[in-house]
Scaffold this motif. Sequence first.
Motif, PDB file in Angstrom:
ATOM      1  N   ILE A  70       0.930  -1.150   0.041  1.00 12.15           N
ATOM      2  CA  ILE A  70      -0.045  -0.148   0.147  1.00 12.15           C
ATOM      3  C   ILE A  70       0.868   1.274  -0.003  1.00 12.15           C
ATOM      4  O   ILE A  70       0.450   2.550   0.063  1.00 12.15           O
ATOM      5  CB  ILE A  70      -0.988   0.094   1.313  1.00 12.15           C
ATOM      6  N   SER A  71       2.305   1.138   0.007  1.00 14.36           N
ATOM      7  CA  SER A  71       2.795   2.341   0.012  1.00 14.36           C
ATOM      8  C   SER A  71       2.720   3.239  -0.966  1.00 14.36           C
ATOM      9  O   SER A  71       2.955   4.569  -0.720  1.00 14.36           O
ATOM     10  CB  SER A  71       4.494   1.932  -0.007  1.00 14.36           C
ATOM     11  N   GLU A  72       2.373   3.025  -2.205  1.00 14.87           N
ATOM     12  CA  GLU A  72       2.070   3.716  -3.287  1.00 14.87           C
ATOM     13  C   GLU A  72       0.714   4.586  -3.094  1.00 14.87           C
ATOM     14  O   GLU A  72       0.522   5.734  -3.909  1.00 14.87           O
ATOM     15  CB  GLU A  72       2.188   3.156  -4.607  1.00 14.87           C
ATOM     16  N   ASN A  73      -0.079   4.585  -2.184  1.00 20.06           N
ATOM     17  CA  ASN A  73      -1.245   5.274  -1.652  1.00 20.06           C
ATOM     18  C   ASN A  73      -0.854   6.425  -1.010  1.00 20.06           C
ATOM     19  O   ASN A  73      -1.818   7.213  -0.391  1.00 20.06           O
ATOM     20  CB  ASN A  73      -2.279   4.430  -1.049  1.00 20.06           C
ATOM     21  N   PHE A  74       0.341   6.668  -0.437  1.00 16.73           N
ATOM     22  CA  PHE A  74       0.620   7.757   0.225  1.00 16.73           C
ATOM     23  C   PHE A  74       0.666   9.360  -0.448  1.00 16.73           C
ATOM     24  O   PHE A  74       1.650   9.339  -1.127  1.00 16.73           O
ATOM     25  CB  PHE A  74       2.023   7.523   1.198  1.00 16.73           C
ATOM     26  N   LYS A  75      -0.452   9.683  -0.585  1.00 23.20           N
ATOM     27  CA  LYS A  75      -0.363  11.031  -1.435  1.00 23.20           C
ATOM     28  C   LYS A  75      -1.431  12.027  -0.672  1.00 23.20           C
ATOM     29  O   LYS A  75      -2.102  11.632   0.003  1.00 23.20           O
ATOM     30  CB  LYS A  75      -0.886  10.877  -2.727  1.00 23.20           C
ATOM     31  N   GLU A  76      -0.931  13.375  -0.856  1.00 22.64           N
ATOM     32  CA  GLU A  76      -1.723  14.225  -0.066  1.00 22.64           C
ATOM     33  C   GLU A  76      -1.668  14.228   1.112  1.00 22.64           C
ATOM     34  O   GLU A  76      -0.935  13.612   1.966  1.00 22.64           O
ATOM     35  CB  GLU A  76      -3.261  14.554  -0.637  1.00 22.64           C
ATOM     36  N   ASN A  77      -2.970  14.602   2.112  1.00 19.34           N
ATOM     37  CA  ASN A  77      -2.839  14.323   3.615  1.00 19.34           C
ATOM     38  C   ASN A  77      -3.503  13.092   3.942  1.00 19.34           C
ATOM     39  O   ASN A  77      -4.619  12.517   3.337  1.00 19.34           O
ATOM     40  CB  ASN A  77      -4.171  15.639   4.066  1.00 19.34           C
ATOM     41  N   CYS A  78      -2.542  12.311   4.567  1.00 19.24           N
ATOM     42  CA  CYS A  78      -3.205  11.099   4.852  1.00 19.24           C
ATOM     43  C   CYS A  78      -2.471  10.379   6.102  1.00 19.24           C
ATOM     44  O   CYS A  78      -1.558  10.989   6.523  1.00 19.24           O
ATOM     45  CB  CYS A  78      -2.906   9.892   3.884  1.00 19.24           C
ATOM     46  N   ALA A  79      -3.020   9.532   6.832  1.00 15.68           N
ATOM     47  CA  ALA A  79      -2.926   8.994   8.021  1.00 15.68           C
ATOM     48  C   ALA A  79      -2.591   7.524   8.008  1.00 15.68           C
ATOM     49  O   ALA A  79      -3.514   7.029   7.130  1.00 15.68           O
ATOM     50  CB  ALA A  79      -3.158   9.554   9.329  1.00 15.68           C
ATOM     51  N   ILE A  80      -2.252   6.753   8.984  1.00 19.54           N
ATOM     52  CA  ILE A  80      -2.350   5.243   9.155  1.00 19.54           C
ATOM     53  C   ILE A  80      -2.991   4.839  10.310  1.00 19.54           C
ATOM     54  O   ILE A  80      -2.366   5.335  11.406  1.00 19.54           O
ATOM     55  CB  ILE A  80      -1.025   4.533   8.618  1.00 19.54           C
ATOM     56  N   ALA A  81      -3.778   3.888  10.421  1.00 13.66           N
ATOM     57  CA  ALA A  81      -4.347   3.215  11.566  1.00 13.66           C
ATOM     58  C   ALA A  81      -3.541   1.909  11.698  1.00 13.66           C
ATOM     59  O   ALA A  81      -3.642   1.131  10.608  1.00 13.66           O
ATOM     60  CB  ALA A  81      -5.885   3.227  11.530  1.00 13.66           C
ATOM     61  N   LEU A  82      -3.238   1.357  12.563  1.00 13.49           N
ATOM     62  CA  LEU A  82      -2.351  -0.002  12.748  1.00 13.49           C
ATOM     63  C   LEU A  82      -3.307  -0.620  13.909  1.00 13.49           C
ATOM     64  O   LEU A  82      -3.757  -0.253  14.942  1.00 13.49           O
ATOM     65  CB  LEU A  82      -0.894   0.465  13.247  1.00 13.49           C
ATOM     66  N   GLY A  83      -3.557  -2.017  13.493  1.00 18.38           N
ATOM     67  CA  GLY A  83      -4.189  -2.900  14.413  1.00 18.38           C
ATOM     68  C   GLY A  83      -3.216  -4.180  14.646  1.00 18.38           C
ATOM     69  O   GLY A  83      -2.641  -4.495  13.736  1.00 18.38           O
ATOM     70  N   PHE A  84      -3.235  -4.380  16.062  1.00 16.83           N
ATOM     71  CA  PHE A  84      -2.421  -5.241  16.389  1.00 16.83           C
ATOM     72  C   PHE A  84      -2.894  -6.741  16.715  1.00 16.83           C
ATOM     73  O   PHE A  84      -2.466  -7.695  16.324  1.00 16.83           O
ATOM     74  CB  PHE A  84      -1.421  -4.883  17.573  1.00 16.83           C
ATOM     75  N   SER A  85      -3.865  -6.565  17.391  1.00 18.78           N
ATOM     76  CA  SER A  85      -4.283  -7.958  17.795  1.00 18.78           C
ATOM     77  C   SER A  85      -5.597  -8.439  16.896  1.00 18.78           C
ATOM     78  O   SER A  85      -5.523  -9.610  16.554  1.00 18.78           O
ATOM     79  CB  SER A  85      -4.929  -7.982  19.511  1.00 18.78           C
ATOM     80  N   ASP A  86      -6.661  -7.573  17.035  1.00 16.25           N
ATOM     81  CA  ASP A  86      -7.949  -7.961  16.167  1.00 16.25           C
ATOM     82  C   ASP A  86      -8.017  -7.103  15.000  1.00 16.25           C
ATOM     83  O   ASP A  86      -8.664  -5.835  15.478  1.00 16.25           O
ATOM     84  CB  ASP A  86      -8.862  -7.988  17.073  1.00 16.25           C
ATOM     85  N   PRO A  87      -7.775  -7.469  13.850  1.00 20.80           N
ATOM     86  CA  PRO A  87      -7.897  -6.458  12.639  1.00 20.80           C
ATOM     87  C   PRO A  87      -9.353  -6.227  12.427  1.00 20.80           C
ATOM     88  O   PRO A  87      -9.406  -4.918  11.995  1.00 20.80           O
ATOM     89  CB  PRO A  87      -7.471  -7.326  11.665  1.00 20.80           C
ATOM     90  N   VAL A  88     -10.237  -7.004  12.705  1.00 19.31           N
ATOM     91  CA  VAL A  88     -11.700  -6.514  12.653  1.00 19.31           C
ATOM     92  C   VAL A  88     -12.238  -5.413  13.516  1.00 19.31           C
ATOM     93  O   VAL A  88     -12.819  -4.608  13.033  1.00 19.31           O
ATOM     94  CB  VAL A  88     -12.590  -7.895  12.743  1.00 19.31           C
ATOM     95  N   ALA A  89     -11.751  -5.262  14.494  1.00 21.76           N
ATOM     96  CA  ALA A  89     -12.097  -4.426  15.535  1.00 21.76           C
ATOM     97  C   ALA A  89     -11.453  -2.746  15.051  1.00 21.76           C
ATOM     98  O   ALA A  89     -12.224  -2.001  15.198  1.00 21.76           O
ATOM     99  CB  ALA A  89     -11.415  -4.589  17.015  1.00 21.76           C
ATOM    100  N   VAL A  90     -10.215  -3.086  14.551  1.00 16.21           N
ATOM    101  CA  VAL A  90      -9.616  -1.697  14.108  1.00 16.21           C
ATOM    102  C   VAL A  90     -10.468  -1.123  12.738  1.00 16.21           C
ATOM    103  O   VAL A  90     -10.729  -0.088  12.632  1.00 16.21           O
ATOM    104  CB  VAL A  90      -8.346  -1.874  13.802  1.00 16.21           C
ATOM    105  N   ALA A  91     -10.640  -2.162  11.913  1.00 15.47           N
ATOM    106  CA  ALA A  91     -11.360  -1.800  10.455  1.00 15.47           C
ATOM    107  C   ALA A  91     -12.754  -1.280  10.923  1.00 15.47           C
ATOM    108  O   ALA A  91     -13.359  -0.375  10.554  1.00 15.47           O
ATOM    109  CB  ALA A  91     -11.536  -3.257   9.849  1.00 15.47           C
ATOM    110  N   LYS A  92     -13.354  -1.801  11.935  1.00 11.74           N
ATOM    111  CA  LYS A  92     -14.676  -1.478  12.624  1.00 11.74           C
ATOM    112  C   LYS A  92     -14.788  -0.189  13.076  1.00 11.74           C
ATOM    113  O   LYS A  92     -15.617   0.744  12.893  1.00 11.74           O
ATOM    114  CB  LYS A  92     -15.363  -2.485  13.622  1.00 11.74           C
ATOM    115  N   ALA A  93     -13.960   0.196  13.781  1.00  6.23           N
ATOM    116  CA  ALA A  93     -13.704   1.559  14.201  1.00  6.23           C
ATOM    117  C   ALA A  93     -13.472   2.564  13.502  1.00  6.23           C
ATOM    118  O   ALA A  93     -13.978   3.764  13.521  1.00  6.23           O
ATOM    119  CB  ALA A  93     -12.485   1.428  15.381  1.00  6.23           C
ATOM    120  N   VAL A  94     -12.480   2.187  12.477  1.00  7.22           N
ATOM    121  CA  VAL A  94     -12.282   3.399  11.241  1.00  7.22           C
ATOM    122  C   VAL A  94     -13.462   3.331  10.563  1.00  7.22           C
ATOM    123  O   VAL A  94     -13.791   4.629  10.286  1.00  7.22           O
ATOM    124  CB  VAL A  94     -10.881   2.729  10.414  1.00  7.22           C
ATOM    125  N   SER A  95     -14.072   2.162  10.174  1.00  2.61           N
ATOM    126  CA  SER A  95     -15.284   2.188   9.256  1.00  2.61           C
ATOM    127  C   SER A  95     -16.370   3.099   9.864  1.00  2.61           C
ATOM    128  O   SER A  95     -17.034   3.767   9.224  1.00  2.61           O
ATOM    129  CB  SER A  95     -15.716   0.814   8.864  1.00  2.61           C
TER     130      SER A  95
END
Length: 172
Positions: A70-95
Amino acid sequence: MNKSEKAAIIEQVRAKAADASIVVVTDFKGMSVEELTALRVKIRQAGGEYYVVKNTLARIALSDTTHAVISENFKENCAIALGFSDPVAVAKAVSDFAKDSKLFAIRCGSLEGKALSQADVDALAKMPSKEQLIAQALGTMNQVPTGLVSLMANMVRPLLYALKDLESKKAA
């Protein structure tokens, strides 16, 4: 920002991204500090972290990890959300936050090295959490012996009723 500060940021993000099972690239242009703080709290409660990092530094940091897709998607203003234990929980929070906010949007993501589109991240957010999946599996596993015991009891019960009826007839 001098080179040593940039190197420190790159190493910090690289170490976190190497441990992360999911990375979600988001667009936060125009959001207030209060909204970003609320987002960080939601993601932290889900077991993740949220970083606003310069695009070049994020590209360099992710280049040596499984999330390099996904490194080519860093353009303009962006930030990253990192999930460590449960990827579904982080995806749910961001969504969920993206649904509530007009300025916040999901660009893409990476789940253990597999590139995800915005729709894929939303679909991942709709999945049950890890705890719910474990509970469903245990419920299914528990249902088999319970059904077997119930079946055996239902097979023996008519015989017991017949014997009890026979005993009452003999006593009369």
